[in-house]
Design an enzyme around this catalytic site. Structure first.
Site, short mmCIF file in Angstrom:
data_model
loop_
_atom_site.label_atom_id
_atom_site.label_comp_id
_atom_site.label_asym_id
_atom_site.label_seq_id
_atom_site.Cartn_x
_atom_site.Cartn_y
_atom_site.Cartn_z
N PRO A 58 0.88 -1.14 0.04
CA PRO A 58 -0.05 -0.03 0.09
C PRO A 58 0.93 1.44 -0.10
CG PRO A 58 -0.70 -1.50 1.59
CD PRO A 58 0.65 -2.00 1.28
N LYS A 59 0.29 2.22 -0.85
CA LYS A 59 1.28 3.45 -0.74
C LYS A 59 0.65 4.54 0.20
CE LYS A 59 2.96 6.88 -3.64
NZ LYS A 59 2.77 8.02 -2.77
N PHE A 60 1.43 4.78 1.36
CA PHE A 60 1.00 5.52 2.32
C PHE A 60 1.24 7.35 2.03
CE2 PHE A 60 0.99 1.71 4.54
CZ PHE A 60 0.27 1.90 5.58
#
Length: 297
Positions: free
Chosen positions: A29-31
């Site tokens: 996931p891209k935070f």
């Protein structure tokens, strides 16, 4: 002991429009937080932003937590703040911009977490040439016993699960996915990773403006994953009034300088980062950033 010292160039990601499939891919996931490298050595802890700026004084809670790491550890990840079950980009930028005197107060009110996605050094050994698969395994082994606020980001090699993440996680503030090859080394300063975002628009935090606050000519912004201010393209006439109203309660913070595309260095009026705007950005790092609208609180 540790061979890595700041500043260290961070690995970057190229924007793509489709999910990578096939053998050998990993998905995270891209935070949207504040990119931070953590250096733990015999003398203590140093935190470095993507630009190379040292930000330990702005995140004393993360620096304290990182003292639990073994000496010779270097991590790459995102400092994030969760509010109401979502990541809060404006809040983490407020933390990053805080003076040392203010930082301790904000650390209690807006505690930070650290979403680690890579391990650059372990026990003083530089791991950047090692494959991602090996770095990831050691990262999980290292951080697992420690627990929050230092945690590895989730990772999967299953594209179907990755696609589920992509569809369901945006409601928590996750903007997309980062894709890495399992056999890939860590290449600082190179766009060797891939990122898949939901839209071509992004949220950005306003850290300043050119012209009068009531009717600014352009905004100075910080984008997710970067702490270097960028100057937007000139605001449309109608938008100047709307943005000026949104800036009415902004707290002045002196003057600064930033680079405007096609213009060079410009002086701007700094404000405490509270306002978030939606922007459109070209895929190239130095492309124009166009402000679309202020975001509602």
């Amino acid at each position: 002991m540790n061979t890595l010292r700041p500043p260290v160039k961070v690995a970057l990601a190229e924007s793509v429009g489709v999910l990578a499939r096939g053998d050998g891919w990993a998905y995270e996931p891209k935070f949207d937080g504040h990119r931070v490298l953590v250096f733990r050595d015999a003398d203590g802890v140093v935190l470095q932003a993507r630009s190379g700026r040292l930000v330990g004084s702005a995140f004393p809670d993360l620096a304290a937590a990182a003292r639990r790491l073994p000496e010779g550890t270097v991590l790459d990840g995102e400092a994030v703040i969760w509010t109401g079950g979502r990541t809060d980009f404006a809040a983490v930028q407020r933390r990053a911009a805080a003076t040392p005197a203010r930082a301790a107060v904000l650390a209690r009110r807006l505690p930070a977490s650290y979403a680690a996605f890579d391990l650059l050094a372990d026990g003083g050994t530089d791991l950047r040439r090692a494959p991602y698969e090996r770095r990831r395994a050691r990262l999980v082994e290292l951080l697992g016993p420690l627990g929050p606020p230092l945690q590895p980001v989730p990772m999967t090699t299953d594209p179907e699960l990755a696609e589920t993440w992509y569809e369901t996680l945006p409601e928590t503030g996750i903007e997309g996915l980062v894709m890495k090859r399992l056999d890939q080394p860590y290449r600082g300063g190179v766009r060797a990773w891939r990122k898949l975002r939901h839209t071509d628009t992004r949220d950005a935090v306003v850290v300043g403006h050119t012209g009068a606050r009531q009717r600014p000519g352009a905004l100075v912004l910080v984008l997710p994953g970067d702490d270097t201010p960028v100057v937007s393209s000139p605001l449309a006439p109608g938008l100047r009034t709307v943005v000026g109203a949104a800036l009415a309660g902004a707290i002045p913070a002196g003057e600064g300088t930033a680079t405007a595309v096609g213009v060079g260095e410009v002086t701007y009026h700094r404000v405490v980062p509270e306002l978030v705007v939606e922007v459109g950005q070209q895929t190239t790092r130095h492309g124009f950033v166009t402000v679309l609208r202020p975001k509602e609180n």
